[in-house]
Structures are given as C-alpha cells and as structure tokens.
Design an enzyme around this catalytic site. Sequence first.
Site, PDB file in Angstrom:
ATOM      1  N   ALA A  18      10.798  16.016   2.465  1.00 27.43           N
ATOM      2  CA  ALA A  18      11.864  15.030   2.929  1.00 27.43           C
ATOM      3  C   ALA A  18      11.852  14.965   4.402  1.00 27.43           C
ATOM      4  O   ALA A  18      11.523  15.684   5.165  1.00 27.43           O
ATOM      5  CB  ALA A  18      13.043  15.511   2.418  1.00 27.43           C
ATOM      6  N   GLY A  20      14.579  13.139   7.551  1.00 23.80           N
ATOM      7  CA  GLY A  20      15.784  12.489   8.147  1.00 23.80           C
ATOM      8  C   GLY A  20      15.481  12.284   9.621  1.00 23.80           C
ATOM      9  O   GLY A  20      14.524  12.363  10.135  1.00 23.80           O
ATOM     10  N   GLY A  21      16.786  11.966  10.400  1.00 24.46           N
ATOM     11  CA  GLY A  21      16.619  11.397  11.617  1.00 24.46           C
ATOM     12  C   GLY A  21      16.468  12.670  12.680  1.00 24.46           C
ATOM     13  O   GLY A  21      15.829  12.294  13.613  1.00 24.46           O
ATOM     14  N   ALA A  23      15.342  15.832  11.441  1.00 23.43           N
ATOM     15  CA  ALA A  23      14.463  17.072  11.013  1.00 23.43           C
ATOM     16  C   ALA A  23      13.556  16.556   9.791  1.00 23.43           C
ATOM     17  O   ALA A  23      13.942  15.602   9.292  1.00 23.43           O
ATOM     18  CB  ALA A  23      15.423  18.359  10.500  1.00 23.43           C
ATOM     19  N   LYS A  43      13.565  23.529   6.918  1.00 22.05           N
ATOM     20  CA  LYS A  43      13.998  22.303   7.687  1.00 22.05           C
ATOM     21  C   LYS A  43      13.437  22.645   8.994  1.00 22.05           C
ATOM     22  O   LYS A  43      13.858  23.466   9.842  1.00 22.05           O
ATOM     23  CB  LYS A  43      15.437  22.224   7.651  1.00 22.05           C
ATOM     24  N   ASP A 149      29.135  14.537   6.325  1.00 19.92           N
ATOM     25  CA  ASP A 149      27.923  13.422   6.087  1.00 19.92           C
ATOM     26  C   ASP A 149      27.833  13.659   4.288  1.00 19.92           C
ATOM     27  O   ASP A 149      26.807  13.652   3.933  1.00 19.92           O
ATOM     28  CB  ASP A 149      26.806  13.585   6.653  1.00 19.92           C
TER      29      ASP A 149
END
Length: 168
Positions: A18, A20-21, A23, A43, A149
Amino acid sequence: MSDAPRIIGRYALYGNIASGGRATVHLGRLLGPVGFSRTVAIKRMHPHFTEDPEFVSMFLDEARLAARIRHPNVVPTLDVVATDGELFLVMDYVQGETLARLQRLLKAQGKTIPLPIVAALFSGILHGLHAAHEAKNERGEPLGMVHRDVSPQNVIVGTDGVPRVLDF
C-alpha cells in the site's frame, strides 16, 4: 531489480502492499533467533519527509500512541526502527482488504455491502476507536487520543471478517 529482501535490523523488507501521501507499507518478516519469523507490515516514511522534523515527530507520535492501544479492532504497532536516515513503523500484518477496496470491488459489480454487515463492521470500528479514546500512558493517565482520519482507507477488514482501524 533484485527479489532479495532488504534487511533492516531484525526485519526483512519486501515489496510494497500500500502507498499513501507520506509513507509506503511493505510486507515484511520479523527475523528472530533459531529460525523464528513472523509476517509483519512495515510502514516506511517517504524519504523526503524524513528531512522535515514536523513530519518525523508526527510519524513517531503515531507509533507511540498506536502502541498504547490493545484491542482486537485496532492494528497493533509492534516496533519503530530508525536507521540510515529512514523511519519504519512495524505493525502486525492483517491479511485482508481495506474497506475502501471492498467498496470499490462491490461497486464495480453493481453491489453494495449488505446492511447487517455494514452494522457489524461499524460496530467493530467504533469499538476500536473507543479503545483508542480510552488509551492510557504507562502512568495510567488518559492520552486523549482522537483518530483524525477515520476513512474506509484506514480500516482493514481481515479475512476473519474483523474490521481493524489503522493510521493513528
């Protein structure tokens, strides 16, 4: 590119699962003595953020706070590794899919999640968020944690059907 894992301390870092912005999450293995190993999710903060003290502080705060939560509906944080200017947060690996991905897959088929399943998922999510809200430090003082979030991307539904909140 080599298929060999990158070794970081006592962890083997494999391909990403996966992103994200701030990590990328990689599949990993905890490598212990006498052949012990365990699958983990690692992560890794994107390199350009490791130069920003504010982002580093937020990343480490997430790790410290998330490690205080012990609940079946929260993805456990196991360790933090800082090496060669990089930061890694080691979490329990949950085999499953994010709620966002499950929603997308069903939508592509013209379906939605049945209401009784939605109710069960949200019940679990709320139990996990309550555990975070009630978390205490080592002196027994409330941490006052609030997940800022809560979104389908930050809930993973395990193959066991249990929803788990992540990304504190």
